[in-house]
Structures are given as structure tokens and as C-alpha cells.
Motif scaffolding. Structure first.
Motif, PDB file in Angstrom:
ATOM      1  N   UNK A 127       0.888  -1.162   0.000  1.00 37.74           N
ATOM      2  CA  UNK A 127       0.000   0.000   0.000  1.00 37.74           C
ATOM      3  C   UNK A 127       0.920   1.204   0.000  1.00 37.74           C
ATOM      4  N   UNK A 128       1.105   1.792  -1.176  1.00 37.39           N
ATOM      5  CA  UNK A 128       2.138   2.812  -1.369  1.00 37.39           C
ATOM      6  C   UNK A 128       1.968   4.017  -0.447  1.00 37.39           C
ATOM      7  N   UNK A 129       0.763   4.629  -0.437  1.00 38.69           N
ATOM      8  CA  UNK A 129       0.587   5.845   0.374  1.00 38.69           C
ATOM      9  C   UNK A 129       0.635   5.548   1.869  1.00 38.69           C
ATOM     10  N   UNK A 130       0.208   4.370   2.240  1.00 35.25           N
ATOM     11  CA  UNK A 130       0.233   4.015   3.662  1.00 35.25           C
ATOM     12  C   UNK A 130       1.604   3.545   4.100  1.00 35.25           C
ATOM     13  N   UNK A 131       2.477   3.279   3.127  1.00 40.35           N
ATOM     14  CA  UNK A 131       3.828   2.845   3.442  1.00 40.35           C
ATOM     15  C   UNK A 131       3.885   1.471   4.087  1.00 40.35           C
ATOM     16  N   UNK A 162      -5.474  -2.144   9.362  1.00 38.31           N
ATOM     17  CA  UNK A 162      -5.585  -0.722   9.703  1.00 38.31           C
ATOM     18  C   UNK A 162      -5.221   0.224   8.575  1.00 38.31           C
ATOM     19  N   UNK A 163      -5.525  -0.180   7.359  1.00 38.86           N
ATOM     20  CA  UNK A 163      -5.329   0.717   6.235  1.00 38.86           C
ATOM     21  C   UNK A 163      -6.724   1.179   5.809  1.00 38.86           C
ATOM     22  N   UNK A 164      -7.008   2.445   6.024  1.00 39.55           N
ATOM     23  CA  UNK A 164      -8.367   2.911   5.763  1.00 39.55           C
ATOM     24  C   UNK A 164      -8.623   3.116   4.269  1.00 39.55           C
ATOM     25  N   UNK A 165      -9.556   2.376   3.725  1.00 39.81           N
ATOM     26  CA  UNK A 165      -9.961   2.561   2.337  1.00 39.81           C
ATOM     27  C   UNK A 165     -11.446   2.880   2.357  1.00 39.81           C
ATOM     28  N   UNK A 166     -11.857   3.771   1.466  1.00 40.46           N
ATOM     29  CA  UNK A 166     -13.278   4.094   1.412  1.00 40.46           C
ATOM     30  C   UNK A 166     -14.044   2.986   0.734  1.00 40.46           C
ATOM     31  N   UNK A 167     -15.213   2.675   1.263  1.00 40.66           N
ATOM     32  CA  UNK A 167     -16.037   1.673   0.602  1.00 40.66           C
ATOM     33  C   UNK A 167     -17.496   1.960   0.886  1.00 40.66           C
ATOM     34  N   UNK A 168     -18.332   1.321   0.103  1.00 38.89           N
ATOM     35  CA  UNK A 168     -19.764   1.507   0.314  1.00 38.89           C
ATOM     36  C   UNK A 168     -20.485   0.191   0.071  1.00 38.89           C
ATOM     37  N   UNK A 226     -16.962   3.251  -5.182  1.00 40.00           N
ATOM     38  CA  UNK A 226     -16.375   4.029  -4.077  1.00 40.00           C
ATOM     39  C   UNK A 226     -14.964   3.571  -3.727  1.00 40.00           C
ATOM     40  N   UNK A 227     -14.728   2.283  -3.808  1.00 40.52           N
ATOM     41  CA  UNK A 227     -13.451   1.734  -3.337  1.00 40.52           C
ATOM     42  C   UNK A 227     -12.368   1.726  -4.405  1.00 40.52           C
ATOM     43  N   UNK A 228     -12.627   2.362  -5.563  1.00 42.08           N
ATOM     44  CA  UNK A 228     -11.622   2.206  -6.625  1.00 42.08           C
ATOM     45  C   UNK A 228     -10.276   2.801  -6.239  1.00 42.08           C
ATOM     46  N   UNK A 229      -9.268   2.051  -6.579  1.00 47.57           N
ATOM     47  CA  UNK A 229      -7.902   2.332  -6.161  1.00 47.57           C
ATOM     48  C   UNK A 229      -6.994   1.992  -7.333  1.00 47.57           C
ATOM     49  N   UNK A 243       2.376 -10.430  -6.830  1.00 45.27           N
ATOM     50  CA  UNK A 243       2.673  -9.319  -5.917  1.00 45.27           C
ATOM     51  C   UNK A 243       2.025  -8.068  -6.526  1.00 45.27           C
ATOM     52  N   UNK A 244       1.434  -7.252  -5.687  1.00 45.00           N
ATOM     53  CA  UNK A 244       0.788  -6.052  -6.205  1.00 45.00           C
ATOM     54  C   UNK A 244       1.218  -4.815  -5.416  1.00 45.00           C
ATOM     55  N   UNK A 245       1.179  -3.677  -6.112  1.00 43.32           N
ATOM     56  CA  UNK A 245       1.397  -2.384  -5.466  1.00 43.32           C
ATOM     57  C   UNK A 245       0.147  -1.562  -5.709  1.00 43.32           C
ATOM     58  N   UNK A 246      -0.474  -1.104  -4.633  1.00 46.15           N
ATOM     59  CA  UNK A 246      -1.676  -0.274  -4.729  1.00 46.15           C
ATOM     60  C   UNK A 246      -1.339   1.144  -4.313  1.00 46.15           C
ATOM     61  N   UNK A 247      -2.047   2.099  -4.899  1.00 43.89           N
ATOM     62  CA  UNK A 247      -1.753   3.488  -4.580  1.00 43.89           C
ATOM     63  C   UNK A 247      -2.160   3.869  -3.151  1.00 43.89           C
TER      64      UNK A 247
END
Ligand code: FES
Length: 89
Positions: free
Chosen positions: A8-12, A32-38, A46-49, A84-88
Motif C-alpha cells: 500500500x504505497x501511500x500508507x507505506x 488498519x489501512x483505511x480505504x473508502x467503501x460503500x 467508491x473503493x476504486x484504487x 505481488x501487487x502495489x496499490x496506490x
């Protein structure tokens, strides 16, 4: 799949994927990585990343517009990593 790394790139944070999670949203929340969802079913978008690298399997893409797909956005509520994935986020 075991041994898959999810960054999770922004969350480090870089974490090892666990198969007991149904999708990347659940996995993020449990760590504990907060992502928006609905809707949590792949419909609302809503959760697009952005997926910076790697591959996921997405159960449904209804919540994505053509431009989202061009920008490599994924719906984390219906996605599981296959490499392996890298998310913004
Ligand atoms: S939360 Fe609605 S598409 Fe993911």
C-alpha cells in the motif's frame, strides 16, 4: 495464494497476502489501512484504487468507467491479488 506481497504505497505498508481474506478491502481493513467503501460488491465504485503494478482477479467491474480501467483502477472490494501487487492507497 501464499507468499504474495501487497504494498500500500501511500500508507507505506507492505504485507503478505492471506487467503483467509475474501478481497483486498477486507485485507486492508484488517491491517488498519483505511480505504473508502460503500456497497462492497463491486457496483458503486467508491473503493476504486489505482493498481500501480501486479495483477488482481476482479469478480465484477460494474463500478468502473472506461477511463478508470485506462488508469488501472481496480475495485478492491471484489479483487484478490494473483501476483505481488502495489496499490496506490
Ligand atoms: S465498495 Fe462499491 S464497488 Fe467497492
Amino acid at each position: 495464494m501464499a507468499g504474495i506481497k501487497v504494498e500500500f504505497r501511500q500508507s507505506g505498508k507492505t504485507l503478505e497476502w492471506e487467503d483467509r481474506f475474501e478481497n483486498l478491502l477486507e485485507f486492508a481493513e484488517a491491517n488498519d489501512i483505511p480505504l473508502e467503501s460503500n456497497c462492497q460488491q463491486g457496483f458503486c465504485g467508491t473503493c476504486k484504487t489505482r493498481l500501480i503494478s501486479g495483477k488482481v482477479e476482479m469478480e465484477r467491474t460494474d463500478g468502473l468507467e472506461a477511463e478508470d480501467i485506462e488508469e488501472s483502477k481496480i475495485l478492491v472490494c471484489v479483487s484478490v491479488p494473483v501476483t505481488d501487487v502495489v496499490l496506490e492507497a
